[in-house]
Design a protein around this motif. Sequence first.
Motif, PDB file in Angstrom:
ATOM      1  N   PHE A 300       0.794  -1.231   0.000  1.00 44.56           N
ATOM      2  CA  PHE A 300       0.000   0.000   0.000  1.00 44.56           C
ATOM      3  C   PHE A 300       0.825   1.280   0.000  1.00 44.56           C
ATOM      4  O   PHE A 300       0.263   2.364  -0.103  1.00 44.56           O
ATOM      5  CB  PHE A 300      -0.962   0.003   1.203  1.00 44.56           C
ATOM      6  N   PHE A 304      -0.567   4.947  -1.053  1.00 44.97           N
ATOM      7  CA  PHE A 304      -0.544   5.968  -0.018  1.00 44.97           C
ATOM      8  C   PHE A 304       0.251   7.183  -0.490  1.00 44.97           C
ATOM      9  O   PHE A 304      -0.135   8.331  -0.240  1.00 44.97           O
ATOM     10  CB  PHE A 304       0.068   5.399   1.261  1.00 44.97           C
ATOM     11  N   SER A 307      -1.706   9.261  -2.791  1.00 45.22           N
ATOM     12  CA  SER A 307      -2.822   9.912  -2.102  1.00 45.22           C
ATOM     13  C   SER A 307      -2.402  11.202  -1.403  1.00 45.22           C
ATOM     14  O   SER A 307      -3.240  12.060  -1.116  1.00 45.22           O
ATOM     15  CB  SER A 307      -3.460   8.954  -1.084  1.00 45.22           C
ATOM     16  N   LEU A 428      -9.547  -0.121   3.914  1.00 46.53           N
ATOM     17  CA  LEU A 428      -9.347   1.111   3.147  1.00 46.53           C
ATOM     18  C   LEU A 428     -10.573   1.452   2.319  1.00 46.53           C
ATOM     19  O   LEU A 428     -11.029   2.606   2.295  1.00 46.53           O
ATOM     20  CB  LEU A 428      -8.121   0.950   2.246  1.00 46.53           C
ATOM     21  N   PRO A 434      -8.908   4.633  -1.859  1.00 48.07           N
ATOM     22  CA  PRO A 434      -7.603   5.277  -2.058  1.00 48.07           C
ATOM     23  C   PRO A 434      -7.681   6.756  -2.424  1.00 48.07           C
ATOM     24  O   PRO A 434      -6.728   7.496  -2.180  1.00 48.07           O
ATOM     25  CB  PRO A 434      -6.990   4.468  -3.210  1.00 48.07           C
ATOM     26  N   TYR A 438      -5.196  10.521   2.756  1.00 47.10           N
ATOM     27  CA  TYR A 438      -4.480   9.550   3.582  1.00 47.10           C
ATOM     28  C   TYR A 438      -5.193   9.240   4.882  1.00 47.10           C
ATOM     29  O   TYR A 438      -4.871   8.256   5.546  1.00 47.10           O
ATOM     30  CB  TYR A 438      -3.038   9.996   3.819  1.00 47.10           C
ATOM     31  N   TYR A 441      -6.638   5.778   5.149  1.00 44.96           N
ATOM     32  CA  TYR A 441      -5.728   4.651   5.361  1.00 44.96           C
ATOM     33  C   TYR A 441      -5.555   4.313   6.840  1.00 44.96           C
ATOM     34  O   TYR A 441      -5.042   3.244   7.167  1.00 44.96           O
ATOM     35  CB  TYR A 441      -4.351   4.968   4.767  1.00 44.96           C
TER      36      TYR A 441
END
Length: 474
Positions: A300, A304, A307, A428, A434, A438, A441
């Motif tokens: 991820f 991330f 993002s 998520l 996504p 963030y 997450y």
Amino acid sequence: MAEQIELHEQAPRLKSVSSPQDQDKGTSQQDDVDDTGITEASLTLEEQTDLDARRGQGFEAYPDGGVAAWLQVLYCFCIMFTTLGGVYSWGIFQDALHAEQLAPSSTLAFIGSTQATLEGLCAIPISALVARFGNKNVAVVGAILSGLGPILASWCTKSVAGLFVTEGFMFGAGQALCFFCAATLPSSYFSRRRNFATGLVYAGSGVGGAALSLAANGLIKSIGLPWTFRILGILFLAINLPCAYLLKPRPIISPIHHGAQGGLTWGPVVKISLLKDIRFVLVLIGSAVALFPLFVPPFFLPLFATSIGLSSGAASSLLAGFNLASATGRIGWGVMADRWFGSLNSLLLCLAANATSTLVIWPIAGRVGPLAVFAVINGFCAGGFFSLIPGVVSSLFSDDDLPVAFSMIVSLWAPGDFLGAPIAGYLLQAFGGPDSGYEAYRPAIFYAGGLGVFSALMVFGARVKEGGSWRRRL
């Protein structure tokens, strides 16, 4: 940890053999008796001579170095470079196949998870095959499968089912066979520097993951996906076949023993007695749980990174940094275990640091600087976990138990390999996906960090059960 090899696996007709320490103390031993009632006194002169030779071989000091020992480390490193390195580079192929709209990324991700999961699912039967046929023979078969998988996959780039068969199952089975032939082999050559040697071997996967990812990305852009599969498959065959053929453990320790009539019989591939040892159970549970969060960051990190506004190039660099840090960690933790802390203490520190980085740094890594720090620290600790496990088993149990105990532990890695990252993906998606920034997450991050803390607590329990001063290297 026992510094000398017990010989009841090596002496074909005896159940146990007294150690030199017992002899030095003047301890009287009764005649050893095997399961059929044969005693040492009943052996012929030729058999007694053979037994004495086996005793001398088994009680030799570990080489702990030398050309032969380090060549075996090199062969195992190369095998890890191509096999586990190939698993860690699957994300590049996944992105390319997704860009060609073959299937959703969630579907393609299961091909990569199948590769990793076969290690755990097949741990016990592969351990039995290695014991029966030897590291070299099993590794050669694995080398052929791991090379043919990508080559055949080059004609399946338009078929999800074909990729599952070739890349998922064929390459996955090949890399699993190779993994178990190389994973514990350095333990038969090293004692004082065992963790360092094992760390070097496991570093091959991190170096391979970074190198193969960059190579595959460049090849796909220049010559296309099918030829990239073919070239890498040929490369795997060229590296793995000679390395597999040259594998030579010393001595061969296995759950196979000889029967009274001289024929080979299958010994136990699962030792129930280990499950009665609370230390083994705690390490077993702790390592099984640890697999759930360990693959969340590498899976991820690219998502991330984008993002928080980073480019795809920066995201790829972060992942490469994670893999290189993982390779460094496999060596670094091995050195720390050998010189200062011991295997079990190092594993506890490794898991605790991994969980702390996930819970403390990642949730606030909204910029490239903190995210890079997290990638390096977490990758360093994630790599250390894999290289420390064989040393932990060796430090707590006899060398005879190493292949069986190791395969029992790795067999419980399968659920974490297969479900750890998908669970994080589900969390998520449930909190916005996504593209929601963030903050979306954080549930997945806390899930990974929480399981990391639990795994560290299990290993902490094993250390408490072992007892002794915390300054003791264990």
